[in-house]
Scaffold this motif. Structure first.
Motif, short mmCIF file in Angstrom:
data_model
loop_
_atom_site.label_atom_id
_atom_site.label_comp_id
_atom_site.label_asym_id
_atom_site.label_seq_id
_atom_site.Cartn_x
_atom_site.Cartn_y
_atom_site.Cartn_z
N ARG A 236 46.18 1.22 159.70
CA ARG A 236 45.57 -0.10 159.85
C ARG A 236 44.98 -0.59 158.55
O ARG A 236 45.02 -1.79 158.24
CB ARG A 236 44.50 -0.04 160.94
CG ARG A 236 45.05 -0.01 162.36
CD ARG A 236 43.98 -0.32 163.36
NE ARG A 236 42.96 0.72 163.40
CZ ARG A 236 43.02 1.76 164.22
NH1 ARG A 236 44.03 1.91 165.04
NH2 ARG A 236 42.06 2.67 164.22
N THR A 237 44.42 0.31 157.76
CA THR A 237 43.90 -0.08 156.46
C THR A 237 45.02 -0.56 155.55
O THR A 237 44.88 -1.57 154.83
CB THR A 237 43.16 1.10 155.81
OG1 THR A 237 42.15 1.57 156.70
CG2 THR A 237 42.52 0.69 154.50
N MET A 238 46.15 0.14 155.59
CA MET A 238 47.29 -0.29 154.79
C MET A 238 47.83 -1.63 155.30
O MET A 238 48.25 -2.49 154.52
CB MET A 238 48.39 0.77 154.84
CG MET A 238 48.00 2.09 154.17
SD MET A 238 49.28 3.34 154.31
CE MET A 238 50.60 2.56 153.41
N LEU A 239 47.81 -1.84 156.64
CA LEU A 239 48.25 -3.11 157.20
C LEU A 239 47.35 -4.24 156.74
O LEU A 239 47.82 -5.35 156.43
CB LEU A 239 48.25 -3.02 158.73
CG LEU A 239 48.62 -4.31 159.49
CD1 LEU A 239 50.03 -4.74 159.12
CD2 LEU A 239 48.48 -4.11 160.99
N SER A 240 46.05 -3.98 156.68
CA SER A 240 45.12 -4.99 156.19
C SER A 240 45.43 -5.36 154.75
O SER A 240 45.37 -6.53 154.35
CB SER A 240 43.68 -4.50 156.31
OG SER A 240 42.78 -5.42 155.75
N GLU A 241 45.80 -4.37 153.95
CA GLU A 241 46.13 -4.63 152.56
C GLU A 241 47.42 -5.44 152.45
O GLU A 241 47.55 -6.33 151.61
CB GLU A 241 46.26 -3.31 151.79
CG GLU A 241 46.49 -3.49 150.30
CD GLU A 241 46.60 -2.15 149.59
OE1 GLU A 241 46.84 -2.16 148.37
OE2 GLU A 241 46.44 -1.12 150.26
N VAL A 242 48.39 -5.12 153.33
CA VAL A 242 49.64 -5.87 153.31
C VAL A 242 49.41 -7.32 153.72
O VAL A 242 49.93 -8.27 153.10
CB VAL A 242 50.67 -5.20 154.23
CG1 VAL A 242 51.91 -6.07 154.39
CG2 VAL A 242 51.06 -3.84 153.69
N LEU A 243 48.61 -7.54 154.78
CA LEU A 243 48.36 -8.91 155.25
C LEU A 243 47.60 -9.73 154.23
O LEU A 243 47.65 -10.95 154.25
CB LEU A 243 47.57 -8.85 156.57
CG LEU A 243 48.34 -8.28 157.77
CD1 LEU A 243 47.42 -8.18 158.98
CD2 LEU A 243 49.54 -9.16 158.10
N GLN A 244 46.87 -9.05 153.35
CA GLN A 244 46.14 -9.76 152.31
C GLN A 244 47.08 -10.47 151.35
O GLN A 244 46.77 -11.52 150.80
CB GLN A 244 45.23 -8.79 151.56
CG GLN A 244 44.42 -9.44 150.45
CD GLN A 244 43.54 -8.42 149.75
OE1 GLN A 244 43.46 -7.28 150.17
NE2 GLN A 244 42.87 -8.85 148.70
N TYR A 245 48.28 -9.89 151.15
CA TYR A 245 49.21 -10.44 150.18
C TYR A 245 50.41 -11.15 150.81
O TYR A 245 51.21 -11.75 150.10
CB TYR A 245 49.76 -9.31 149.29
CG TYR A 245 48.71 -8.60 148.49
CD1 TYR A 245 48.10 -9.20 147.39
CD2 TYR A 245 48.29 -7.31 148.84
CE1 TYR A 245 47.14 -8.54 146.66
CE2 TYR A 245 47.33 -6.65 148.12
CZ TYR A 245 46.75 -7.26 147.03
OH TYR A 245 45.79 -6.62 146.31
N ILE A 246 50.52 -11.08 152.13
CA ILE A 246 51.77 -11.53 152.73
C ILE A 246 51.96 -13.04 152.62
O ILE A 246 53.08 -13.54 152.61
CB ILE A 246 51.84 -11.08 154.20
CG1 ILE A 246 53.27 -11.13 154.69
CG2 ILE A 246 50.93 -11.92 155.08
CD1 ILE A 246 53.48 -10.46 156.03
N GLN A 247 50.86 -13.81 152.55
CA GLN A 247 50.97 -15.25 152.46
C GLN A 247 50.92 -15.75 151.02
O GLN A 247 50.95 -16.95 150.78
CB GLN A 247 49.86 -15.92 153.27
CG GLN A 247 49.96 -15.61 154.77
CD GLN A 247 48.89 -16.30 155.58
OE1 GLN A 247 48.13 -17.10 155.05
NE2 GLN A 247 48.85 -16.02 156.87
N ASP A 248 50.83 -14.87 150.06
CA ASP A 248 50.87 -15.22 148.64
C ASP A 248 52.12 -14.57 148.06
O ASP A 248 52.18 -13.36 147.90
CB ASP A 248 49.60 -14.72 147.95
CG ASP A 248 49.47 -15.26 146.53
OD1 ASP A 248 50.49 -15.70 145.98
OD2 ASP A 248 48.34 -15.23 145.98
#
Length: 443
Positions: A317-329
């Motif tokens: 989940r922590t890695m998912l949070s990191e991925v979602l941080q960049y997914i829209q940029d």
């Protein structure tokens, strides 16, 4: 009931019969109720019902004999002992003399039986191996002294190893610079002559005594190096690494006090602290089980497996949070993918070069469809959107901080950062939000 009698073939080794005073030969009878000393009767006196003082003919008894097998059905216990005595008398390998002394077995039978049951017996071999391994393990736990037969290390002058050994040269048993290196200067002008007065002579003797005490101190320091294994420094350091990190730190701290104790006593001191750390760690683990309501080790293994699974899911989940941080940029997403590709290939991740225009801030996180969103209030949803944190991870971080605050009676930012292994700026925002909303209090 049969009992093992004296193995000796010599009848004079046994006490005589209490009835007729004749020398006993197997089998004979021993009273189970009389004694000590043992009350022994030959078969003739036993059949007559001999009685003497407290001994009665109706007492329980034991038949003493060695006519029973021990290691081989064809060899009695008496023959086993006779074989061992013959080998002891005649020497190993002289099987003809052994057979002649036994009189009941041939040369080939003696050799085959002895080699099978006393030389190649796996039970005896394993016992000797265990004793040898235990002795080696005991020797390895002690300090490593320098033996004259060893080839001592010869580090070059001013090398790292030479500095670690304080300039000690094992091949010469000497230091590059001795302790109190200029002690000899006080003796260079002393000369004993017959014209010296008593006071001057006593002063010169006192100077020599002082110099002698300095030599003793030099010798004491060299003895410490030899006794504690400091000559073989690399081997000494390898032994230190077998301890856990906490004991290694203690070892490094207590090394300066090693000169007070002997090498074995110092190692016992360190070993006792290593055992203490292990016991404390085991007690902490058992306390964790008790706090979780676990009462047996079968449940403890299940608990450990579930805890490992939860930790792995939390990491995902922590890695998912990191991925979602960049997914829209798009640019940030491309940099993140490039960095992950470098990590997977074993290369050092490339650090992006900031542009002159500055980095564009990431947009708020879209919480639609993410698990745990329905459990958040409006302010918590706004926090997760701005911090770009998935609701499931936020709820776990919130529960951990609230529990720790209840235990400690307050919580500092440093403690929160130790509990939450994410970006420090995100931790600060979560910490401030929970304090502002009254979930936790500042210590």
């Amino acid at each position: 009931m049969e009992r093992l009698a004296s193995f000796s073939n010599d009848p004079f080794d046994k006490p005589p019969c209490r009835g007729c005073s004749s020398y006993l030969t197997e089998p004979y009878v021993k009273c189970a109720e009389c004694g000590p000393p043992p009350f022994l009767l030959c078969l003739q006196c036993f059949t007559r019902g001999f009685e003497y003082k407290k001994h009665q003919s109706d007492h329980t008894y034991e038949i003493m004999t060695s006519d029973f097998p021990v290691l081989d059905p064809n060899w009695t216990a008496q023959e086993e002992m006779a074989l061992l005595e013959a080998v002891m008398d005649c020497g190993f390998g002289n099987w003809q003399d052994v057979a002649n002394q036994m009189c009941t077995k041939s040369k080939e039978e003696c050799e085959k039986h002895y080699m099978k049951h006393f030389i190649n017996n796996p039970l005896f071999a394993s016992t000797l191996l265990n004793l040898k391994q235990a002795e080696e393990a005991q020797q390895n736990e002690t300090a490593i002294p320098f033996h004259p037969a060893d080839d001592p290390p010869r580090p070059t002058f001013d090398s790292l190893l030479s500095r670690d050994m304080a300039g000690y040269m094992p091949a010469r048993a000497d230091f590059v610079e001795e302790f109190d290196n200029y002690a000899e200067w006080d003796l260079r002008d002393i000369d004993f002559v017959e014209d010296d007065s008593d006071i001057l002579h006593a002063l010169k003797i006192a100077v020599v005594d002082i110099y002698h005490s300095r030599l003793k101190e030099r010798q004491r320091r060299k003895k410490i190096i030899r006794d504690h294994g400091l000559i073989n420094l690399r081997k000494f350091q390898i032994l230190e690494r077998r301890y856990p990190k906490e004991v290694q730190d203690l070892y490094e701290t207590m090394r300066r006090f090693a000169r007070i104790l002997g090498p074995v006593e110092h190692d016992k001191f360190i070993e006792s602290h290593a055992l203490e750390f292990e016991l404390r760690r085991e007690i902490k683990r058992l306390q964790e089980y008790r706090a979780a309501g676990i009462t047996n080790f079968c449940s403890a293994r299940t608990y450990d497996n579930l805890k490992k699974t939860r930790d792995e899911e939390r990491l995902k989940r922590t890695m998912l949070s990191e991925v979602l941080q960049y997914i829209q940029d798009s640019s940030a997403c491309q940099q993140w993918l490039s960095r992950q590709a470098d990590i997977d290939s074993g290369l050092s991740p490339t650090v992006p070069v900031p542009s002159n225009s500055g980095r564009r801030s990431a947009p708020p996180l879209n919480l639609t469809g993410l698990p745990g969103t329905e459990k958040l209030n409006e302010k918590e949803k706004e926090l997760c959107q701005m911090v770009r944190l998935v609701p499931g991870a936020y709820l776990e971080y919130k529960a951990a901080l609230v529990n720790e605050c209840n235990k400690q009676g307050g919580l500092r930012l440093a403690q929160a950062r130790a509990l939450i292994k994410i970006d420090v700026n995100k931790t600060r925002k979560i910490y401030d939000f929970l304090i502002r909303e009254g979930y936790i209090t500042k210590a």
